[in-house]
Write an enzyme that holds these catalytic residues in place. Sequence first.
Site, short mmCIF file in Angstrom:
data_model
loop_
_atom_site.label_atom_id
_atom_site.label_comp_id
_atom_site.label_asym_id
_atom_site.label_seq_id
_atom_site.Cartn_x
_atom_site.Cartn_y
_atom_site.Cartn_z
N ASP A 292 -12.10 -4.96 4.92
CA ASP A 292 -11.27 -6.15 5.14
C ASP A 292 -11.27 -6.54 6.62
O ASP A 292 -11.31 -7.73 6.96
CB ASP A 292 -9.84 -5.89 4.68
CG ASP A 292 -9.76 -5.60 3.19
OD1 ASP A 292 -10.62 -6.10 2.45
OD2 ASP A 292 -8.84 -4.88 2.78
N SER B 106 -4.67 -10.35 2.02
CA SER B 106 -3.70 -10.25 3.11
C SER B 106 -4.26 -9.48 4.29
O SER B 106 -4.08 -9.88 5.45
CB SER B 106 -2.42 -9.57 2.60
OG SER B 106 -1.44 -9.55 3.62
N LYS C 100 -7.16 3.87 13.53
CA LYS C 100 -5.71 3.88 13.32
C LYS C 100 -5.43 4.03 11.84
O LYS C 100 -6.23 3.62 11.00
CB LYS C 100 -5.10 2.57 13.82
CG LYS C 100 -5.32 2.28 15.30
CD LYS C 100 -4.76 0.90 15.66
CE LYS C 100 -5.07 0.52 17.09
NZ LYS C 100 -4.59 -0.84 17.42
N LEU D 31 -22.79 -1.22 5.30
CA LEU D 31 -23.37 0.09 4.97
C LEU D 31 -22.62 1.24 5.63
O LEU D 31 -23.18 2.30 5.89
CB LEU D 31 -24.84 0.12 5.41
CG LEU D 31 -25.73 -0.96 4.80
CD1 LEU D 31 -27.08 -1.01 5.50
CD2 LEU D 31 -25.90 -0.74 3.30
N ASP E 100 0.84 -1.20 0.00
CA ASP E 100 0.00 0.00 0.00
C ASP E 100 0.87 1.25 0.00
O ASP E 100 1.73 1.43 0.87
CB ASP E 100 -0.89 0.02 1.24
CG ASP E 100 -2.09 -0.88 1.12
OD1 ASP E 100 -2.41 -1.30 -0.01
OD2 ASP E 100 -2.72 -1.18 2.16
#
Length: 310
Positions: free
Chosen positions: A256, A44, A289, A224, A15
Amino acid sequence: MDRADVVVLGTFVADLAFKAERMPVVGETLLGRGFAMGPGGKGSNQVIAAARAGAKSAMITRIGRDAFGEMARKTWEQDGVTTSHVLVDDISPTGAAFIFVSATNGDNAIIVESGAAANLSVSDIRAAQPLIASAKVFVTQFEQPIDAAVEGLRLAREHGVTTVLNPAPALPVGDAIYGYCDFVTPNETEAATLTGIDTSTDEGALRAATSLVERGARNVVVTLGAKGALLHGAVGTHFVPAFDISNVVDTTGAGDAFNGGFAVALSEGRPPLEAVRFGAAVAGLSVQKPGTAPSMPRRSEVDAFLRERS
């Protein structure tokens, strides 16, 4: 033989997250408000979320023989993820993702390149059959080839493993895939794309969920966002309110986090409605976070969060 309670087929990508006031338009350059690089990829992220939430977890994917691939291995090793079916591709690089994060409200937009994971084949999945058969829950998405996802779901169903399809990114697929799914978990945008139904209202979300059930899914969970989630199908129809989160830092990876937590709860034998609430707690903690995999909470945090809200 390696075994795991939650087995995830999906991608790892590095990322590359850029924070700014807004997205630039074509031809424009903006000054950013921050940058971070870290582990990501839907598969992942979900396997890390599951591992941290308390399940013995395993990953099925392909990575390149490069620095991002080493990042992947270190990430999984830190959380005890089984990697016996992580294949190294000598031709393609490990995937990467561009992530825009709004400096105003934490919302995000993403471009993902799956890299080596785009080479996952049906034969790769069949080679992992013993691992899949040993699982309690099998999870996959659409960032790797669809035929690989279908084969994973088919094998899992053949062995009596609970199957979860997170249809992201939303792609046109034949209805046959839904017949292998105990749970399909789109967000409201993905549900709208898959069904052509406006999901901006509760009624629209229910119509979209009903459409996916009619196509073969046993149950559908439409997430949602701040409104919560809709569970619909064989277990009935339930709207589950979201937890009130006042300190939203970064929503990247929240879906995720939900799917990883949801899979853990199912693997523990929790009823689907309780599993949705558990997944929502994992997601609620993650958005407080920055980052994706690094933001996934530990089981002790999830349990404390739910006790405070019981």
